[in-house]
Design an enzyme around this catalytic site. Structure first.
Site, PDB file in Angstrom:
ATOM      1  N   ASP A 226      28.575 -39.427 -44.556  1.00 34.24           N
ATOM      2  CA  ASP A 226      29.302 -39.735 -43.315  1.00 34.24           C
ATOM      3  C   ASP A 226      29.935 -38.469 -42.735  1.00 34.24           C
ATOM      4  OD1 ASP A 226      28.745 -42.353 -43.972  1.00 34.24           O
ATOM      5  OD2 ASP A 226      30.827 -42.965 -44.295  1.00 34.24           O
TER       6      ASP A 226
ATOM      7  N   LYS B 102      39.661 -44.877 -47.687  1.00 35.50           N
ATOM      8  CA  LYS B 102      40.354 -45.577 -48.773  1.00 35.50           C
ATOM      9  C   LYS B 102      41.034 -44.570 -49.683  1.00 35.50           C
ATOM     10  CE  LYS B 102      38.297 -50.049 -49.155  1.00 35.50           C
ATOM     11  NZ  LYS B 102      36.917 -50.547 -49.053  1.00 35.50           N
TER      12      LYS B 102
ATOM     13  N   GLU C 286      28.760 -51.346 -37.970  1.00 34.86           N
ATOM     14  CA  GLU C 286      27.877 -51.042 -39.109  1.00 34.86           C
ATOM     15  C   GLU C 286      27.573 -52.298 -39.922  1.00 34.86           C
ATOM     16  OE1 GLU C 286      29.233 -49.678 -42.823  1.00 34.86           O
ATOM     17  OE2 GLU C 286      31.263 -49.252 -42.124  1.00 34.86           O
TER      18      GLU C 286
ATOM     19  N   VAL D 144      28.188 -45.725 -42.298  1.00 33.41           N
ATOM     20  CA  VAL D 144      28.769 -45.087 -41.110  1.00 33.41           C
ATOM     21  C   VAL D 144      27.831 -43.989 -40.610  1.00 33.41           C
ATOM     22  CG1 VAL D 144      30.648 -43.598 -40.295  1.00 33.41           C
ATOM     23  CG2 VAL D 144      31.159 -45.650 -41.671  1.00 33.41           C
TER      24      VAL D 144
HETATM   25  N1  PSU Z   1      34.730 -47.539 -46.845  1.00 38.91           N
HETATM   26  C1  PSU Z   1      35.175 -48.814 -46.867  1.00 38.91           C
HETATM   27  N2  PSU Z   1      34.290 -49.847 -46.861  1.00 38.91           N
HETATM   28  C2  PSU Z   1      32.933 -49.627 -46.827  1.00 38.91           C
HETATM   29  C3  PSU Z   1      32.474 -48.272 -46.783  1.00 38.91           C
HETATM   30  C4  PSU Z   1      33.393 -47.269 -46.790  1.00 38.91           C
HETATM   31  O1  PSU Z   1      36.373 -49.017 -46.905  1.00 38.91           O
HETATM   32  O2  PSU Z   1      32.164 -50.599 -46.818  1.00 38.91           O
HETATM   33  C5  PSU Z   1      30.999 -48.009 -46.668  1.00 38.91           C
HETATM   34  C6  PSU Z   1      30.666 -47.478 -45.272  1.00 38.91           C
HETATM   35  O3  PSU Z   1      29.422 -48.009 -44.872  1.00 38.91           O
HETATM   36  C7  PSU Z   1      30.540 -45.990 -45.502  1.00 38.91           C
HETATM   37  C8  PSU Z   1      29.930 -45.954 -46.874  1.00 38.91           C
HETATM   38  O4  PSU Z   1      29.733 -45.344 -44.561  1.00 38.91           O
HETATM   39  O5  PSU Z   1      30.613 -46.987 -47.580  1.00 38.91           O
HETATM   40  C9  PSU Z   1      30.074 -44.628 -47.564  1.00 38.91           C
HETATM   41  O6  PSU Z   1      29.329 -44.642 -48.723  1.00 38.91           O
HETATM   42  P1  PSU Z   1      28.904 -43.264 -49.428  1.00 38.91           P
HETATM   43  O7  PSU Z   1      30.172 -42.695 -49.960  1.00 38.91           O
HETATM   44  O8  PSU Z   1      27.955 -43.691 -50.515  1.00 38.91           O
HETATM   45  O9  PSU Z   1      28.279 -42.419 -48.357  1.00 38.91           O
END
Ligand code: PSU
Ligand code: MN
Length: 301
Positions: A141, A158, A25, A105
């Site tokens: 995701d 995380k 990604e 993702v």
């Molecule tokens: N978790 C991490 N590092 C990241 C991301 C998630 O530890 O860089 C990024 C990934 O690209 C994931 C996105 O798909 O954040 C999720 O963001 P959101 O919650 O806005 O969908």
């Protein structure tokens, strides 16, 4: 139906010959790691795939066109240019407006699957945020993997997210979660979250067999949860202390809503003196190695 894709020449060759390909990604490069180290990391991630005998396919939207497999100059663009974070819902808007975006993702899995790629490596999956009962904040995701034929090798989510709720949602959406060499779901910077998983597999061949079984079924994702080793993990006491401090700092600063996660992530790197970042890079490297081995086993079967 999918948007027209631009396949990198190397990726196109590998896919038509049935050789192993691993999707990577771009949000992690553009938003998840600080400049300028992110460029070196992006190149290293591709090199790890190559060393393992597979072809890397870093995915991003450039000037409205989803790219699967980037040139060196294109990798540099996602590392150095300001670029929107693009999830699946943004793809059509970017296509229509000619915009560029670093894919999450969800978007990477969606585009990679459209190209015929089966395995994808990242650091952490997006998930259900703490307080989601009130905010409804859940990463796209999760639902995307309910309907997308892609195995995602990750180190869990995380610990700033609600790990238990994320696993519940994956269950509701029928996404299997496999512990890779572990009985417990990892916690990103830590080897384990303490949450037991239903399934454990220990070899790339075993995971490849699951992919083949899924190929005969409806399109659906797979989470391959690959923990960082206890030797390389962040010290758990230090992790707990820094996270508690960061949550308190966010509260004290009145940070709300979608600003909370970026605030916490920046604050955690700072408070840990860069230790959290070191562990982050190590776990991504490990995930890319495992994903490459799975892709090789899948291509050979
Ligand atoms: N978790 C991490 N590092 C990241 C991301 C998630 O530890 O860089 C990024 C990934 O690209 C994931 C996105 O798909 O954040 C999720 O963001 P959101 O919650 O806005 O969908
Ligand atoms: Mn969100």
């Amino acid at each position: 139906m999918t948007l027209p894709l631009s396949l990198g020449a190397e990726v196109a060759d590998a896919l038509s010959a049935g050789r192993a390909v691993v999707a990577l990604e771009s949000t992690i490069i553009s938003h998840g790691l600080p400049r300028p180290d992110n460029l070196a990391a992006a190149r290293e991630f591709e090199a790890i795939v190559r060393d393992a005998g597979a072809t890397p396919a870093t995915i991003a939207v450039l000037d409205g066109v989803p790219h699967v497999g980037l040139s060196e100059a294109e990798v540099e663009r996602i590392a150095m240019d300001e670029m929107a974070k693009a999830s699946v819902r943004d793809l059509a808007v970017l296509a229509a407006t000619g915009g560029s975006g670093a894919t999450t993702v969800a978007a990477t899995a969606h585009l990679g699957a459209a190209a015929g790629i089966r395995v994808f490596a990242t650091g952490g999956l997006g998930g259900v945020h703490r307080g989601a009962v009130e905010t409804y904040d859940e990463s796209a995701d999760i639902p995307t993997l309910g309907v997308t034929r892609m195995a995602v090798v990750c180190a869990g989510v995380k610990s700033v997210l609600d790990i238990g709720a994320t696993l519940e949602r994956l269950e509701s959406l029928s996404v299997p979660v496999i512990g890779y060499g572990t009985d417990e779901f990892p916690a990103f910077w830590l080897h384990s979250s303490g949450i037991a998983l239903d399934w454990r597999l220990d070899t790339p061949e075993e995971v490849a067999a699951v992919l083949r079984a899924q190929d005969a079924d409806a399109a659906r994702g797979l989470i391959v949860a690959n923990p960082i080793s206890t030797e390389l993990q962040w010290d758990p006491a230090e992790h707990d202390r820094v996270l508690a401090e960061s949550f308190a700092a966010a509260e004290a600063a009145g940070v709300r809503g979608k600003a909370v996660t970026p605030f916490l992530l920046g604050d955690i790197v700072e408070r840990s003196g860069g230790r959290s970042l070191e562990v982050n890079l190590d776990l991504v490297r490990g995930n890319i190695r495992v994903a490459s081995e799975i892709a090789v086993a899948y291509a050979g079967g």
